[in-house]
Scaffold this motif. Structure first.
Motif, PDB file in Angstrom:
ATOM      1  N   ILE A  46      -4.531  -5.102   6.781  1.00  0.00           N
ATOM      2  CA  ILE A  46      -3.872  -5.567   8.001  1.00  0.00           C
ATOM      3  C   ILE A  46      -2.371  -5.380   7.818  1.00  0.00           C
ATOM      4  CG2 ILE A  46      -3.457  -7.532   9.519  1.00  0.00           C
ATOM      5  CD1 ILE A  46      -6.099  -8.727   8.421  1.00  0.00           C
ATOM      6  N   VAL A  47      -1.742  -4.722   8.768  1.00  0.00           N
ATOM      7  CA  VAL A  47      -0.295  -4.494   8.680  1.00  0.00           C
ATOM      8  C   VAL A  47       0.383  -5.090   9.906  1.00  0.00           C
ATOM      9  CG1 VAL A  47       1.515  -2.780   8.318  1.00  0.00           C
ATOM     10  CG2 VAL A  47      -0.798  -2.305   7.519  1.00  0.00           C
TER      11      VAL A  47
ATOM     12  N   GLN B  13       1.692   6.556   6.862  1.00  0.00           N
ATOM     13  CA  GLN B  13       2.276   5.577   5.946  1.00  0.00           C
ATOM     14  C   GLN B  13       1.330   4.413   5.692  1.00  0.00           C
ATOM     15  OE1 GLN B  13       5.900   4.944   8.161  1.00  0.00           O
ATOM     16  NE2 GLN B  13       7.121   6.042   6.651  1.00  0.00           N
ATOM     17  N   ILE B  14       0.612   3.991   6.731  1.00  0.00           N
ATOM     18  CA  ILE B  14      -0.341   2.894   6.578  1.00  0.00           C
ATOM     19  C   ILE B  14      -1.472   3.330   5.641  1.00  0.00           C
ATOM     20  CG2 ILE B  14      -2.103   1.528   7.781  1.00  0.00           C
ATOM     21  CD1 ILE B  14      -0.145   1.425  10.163  1.00  0.00           C
ATOM     22  N   GLU B  15      -1.939   4.570   5.808  1.00  0.00           N
ATOM     23  CA  GLU B  15      -2.986   5.095   4.952  1.00  0.00           C
ATOM     24  C   GLU B  15      -2.521   5.179   3.496  1.00  0.00           C
ATOM     25  OE1 GLU B  15      -4.919   8.371   6.940  1.00  0.00           O
ATOM     26  OE2 GLU B  15      -5.757   9.005   5.003  1.00  0.00           O
ATOM     27  N   GLU B  16      -1.285   5.594   3.304  1.00  0.00           N
ATOM     28  CA  GLU B  16      -0.736   5.679   1.943  1.00  0.00           C
ATOM     29  C   GLU B  16      -0.641   4.299   1.305  1.00  0.00           C
ATOM     30  OE1 GLU B  16       2.976   7.749   2.303  1.00  0.00           O
ATOM     31  OE2 GLU B  16       1.982   9.628   2.873  1.00  0.00           O
ATOM     32  N   GLU B  17      -0.244   3.314   2.103  1.00  0.00           N
ATOM     33  CA  GLU B  17      -0.136   1.951   1.587  1.00  0.00           C
ATOM     34  C   GLU B  17      -1.524   1.425   1.208  1.00  0.00           C
ATOM     35  OE1 GLU B  17       2.524   0.634   0.768  1.00  0.00           O
ATOM     36  OE2 GLU B  17       2.210  -1.531   0.617  1.00  0.00           O
ATOM     37  N   PHE B  18      -2.519   1.744   2.024  1.00  0.00           N
ATOM     38  CA  PHE B  18      -3.898   1.377   1.749  1.00  0.00           C
ATOM     39  C   PHE B  18      -4.326   1.944   0.391  1.00  0.00           C
ATOM     40  CE2 PHE B  18      -8.393   2.440   1.762  1.00  0.00           C
ATOM     41  CZ  PHE B  18      -9.007   1.295   2.239  1.00  0.00           C
ATOM     42  N   GLN B  19      -4.005   3.215   0.170  1.00  0.00           N
ATOM     43  CA  GLN B  19      -4.332   3.873  -1.104  1.00  0.00           C
ATOM     44  C   GLN B  19      -3.646   3.180  -2.273  1.00  0.00           C
ATOM     45  OE1 GLN B  19      -5.996   7.038  -1.510  1.00  0.00           O
ATOM     46  NE2 GLN B  19      -6.517   7.219   0.668  1.00  0.00           N
ATOM     47  N   ARG B  20      -2.365   2.850  -2.081  1.00  0.00           N
ATOM     48  CA  ARG B  20      -1.608   2.194  -3.157  1.00  0.00           C
ATOM     49  C   ARG B  20      -2.251   0.872  -3.537  1.00  0.00           C
ATOM     50  NH1 ARG B  20       3.132   4.748  -1.030  1.00  0.00           N
ATOM     51  NH2 ARG B  20       3.405   3.210   0.600  1.00  0.00           N
ATOM     52  N   ILE B  21      -2.692   0.107  -2.540  1.00  0.00           N
ATOM     53  CA  ILE B  21      -3.257  -1.214  -2.798  1.00  0.00           C
ATOM     54  C   ILE B  21      -4.661  -1.118  -3.402  1.00  0.00           C
ATOM     55  CG2 ILE B  21      -4.137  -3.300  -1.663  1.00  0.00           C
ATOM     56  CD1 ILE B  21      -1.656  -3.056   0.216  1.00  0.00           C
ATOM     57  N   TYR B  22      -5.516  -0.266  -2.815  1.00  0.00           N
ATOM     58  CA  TYR B  22      -6.904  -0.215  -3.273  1.00  0.00           C
ATOM     59  C   TYR B  22      -7.128   0.671  -4.491  1.00  0.00           C
ATOM     60  CZ  TYR B  22      -8.774  -3.016   0.513  1.00  0.00           C
ATOM     61  OH  TYR B  22      -9.078  -4.057   1.350  1.00  0.00           O
ATOM     62  N   PHE B  23      -6.316   1.694  -4.659  1.00  0.00           N
ATOM     63  CA  PHE B  23      -6.585   2.642  -5.747  1.00  0.00           C
ATOM     64  C   PHE B  23      -5.526   2.672  -6.835  1.00  0.00           C
ATOM     65  CE2 PHE B  23      -8.635   4.421  -1.878  1.00  0.00           C
ATOM     66  CZ  PHE B  23      -9.950   4.149  -2.261  1.00  0.00           C
ATOM     67  N   HIS B  24      -4.354   2.125  -6.556  1.00  0.00           N
ATOM     68  CA  HIS B  24      -3.295   2.186  -7.569  1.00  0.00           C
ATOM     69  C   HIS B  24      -2.808   0.802  -7.972  1.00  0.00           C
ATOM     70  CE1 HIS B  24      -3.296   6.483  -6.973  1.00  0.00           C
ATOM     71  NE2 HIS B  24      -3.178   6.283  -5.676  1.00  0.00           N
TER      72      HIS B  24
ATOM     73  N   GLU C  41       1.501  -8.073  -0.167  1.00  0.00           N
ATOM     74  CA  GLU C  41       2.367  -9.208   0.117  1.00  0.00           C
ATOM     75  C   GLU C  41       1.552 -10.494   0.241  1.00  0.00           C
ATOM     76  OE1 GLU C  41       5.380  -8.260   3.092  1.00  0.00           O
ATOM     77  OE2 GLU C  41       5.143 -10.290   3.851  1.00  0.00           O
ATOM     78  N   GLN C  42       0.343 -10.336   0.806  1.00  0.00           N
ATOM     79  CA  GLN C  42      -0.511 -11.494   1.030  1.00  0.00           C
ATOM     80  C   GLN C  42      -1.955 -11.006   1.100  1.00  0.00           C
ATOM     81  OE1 GLN C  42       0.607 -13.486   4.639  1.00  0.00           O
ATOM     82  NE2 GLN C  42      -0.947 -15.053   4.409  1.00  0.00           N
ATOM     83  N   ALA C  43      -2.913 -11.831   0.668  1.00  0.00           N
ATOM     84  CA  ALA C  43      -4.318 -11.460   0.794  1.00  0.00           C
ATOM     85  C   ALA C  43      -5.048 -12.559   1.555  1.00  0.00           C
ATOM     86  CB  ALA C  43      -4.942 -11.256  -0.578  1.00  0.00           C
ATOM     87  N   LEU C  44      -5.870 -12.170   2.532  1.00  0.00           N
ATOM     88  CA  LEU C  44      -6.559 -13.141   3.371  1.00  0.00           C
ATOM     89  C   LEU C  44      -8.043 -13.187   3.061  1.00  0.00           C
ATOM     90  CD1 LEU C  44      -5.120 -12.072   6.852  1.00  0.00           C
ATOM     91  CD2 LEU C  44      -4.193 -13.799   5.321  1.00  0.00           C
TER      92      LEU C  44
END
Ligand code: ZN
Length: 86
Positions: free
Chosen positions: A30-31, A54-65, A70-73
């Motif tokens: 969620i962004v 950019q959203i897709e890249e951020e998704f990759q960073r969080i799930y794969f790297h 910032e927050q997890a729900l």
């Protein structure tokens, strides 16, 4: 922006910021505050390709790297067929 809404044909849209929910293989990101053009008539949202990338890249960073978000729900999940009808 003067392009026609491809959904309803209305020509008026406004720049706004919305909450975008990205989903990939049952994983979600969620962004908040994502810029978009929104049709003033039907509410259809149009995003810049760059923004979605950019959203897709951020998704990759969080799930794969292993980037820490910032927050997890914790999000409730229900199955429609299991709804209890009153
Ligand atoms: Zn529209």
């Amino acid at each position: 922006m003067n392009t026609k809404c491809s959904f309803c044909g209305n020509k008026h849209s406004k720049e706004t910021k919305i909450q975008y929910i990205y989903k990939h293989d049952n994983q979600f990101l969620i962004v908040d505050d994502v810029p978009c053009e929104q049709c003033e008539y039907c509410g259809e949202q149009y995003f810049d390709g760059k923004v979605l990338e950019q959203i897709e890249e951020e998704f990759q960073r969080i799930y794969f790297h292993g980037k820490k978000p910032e927050q997890a729900l914790t999000v409730p999940l229900e199955r429609y067929s299991q709804f209890q009808l009153a």
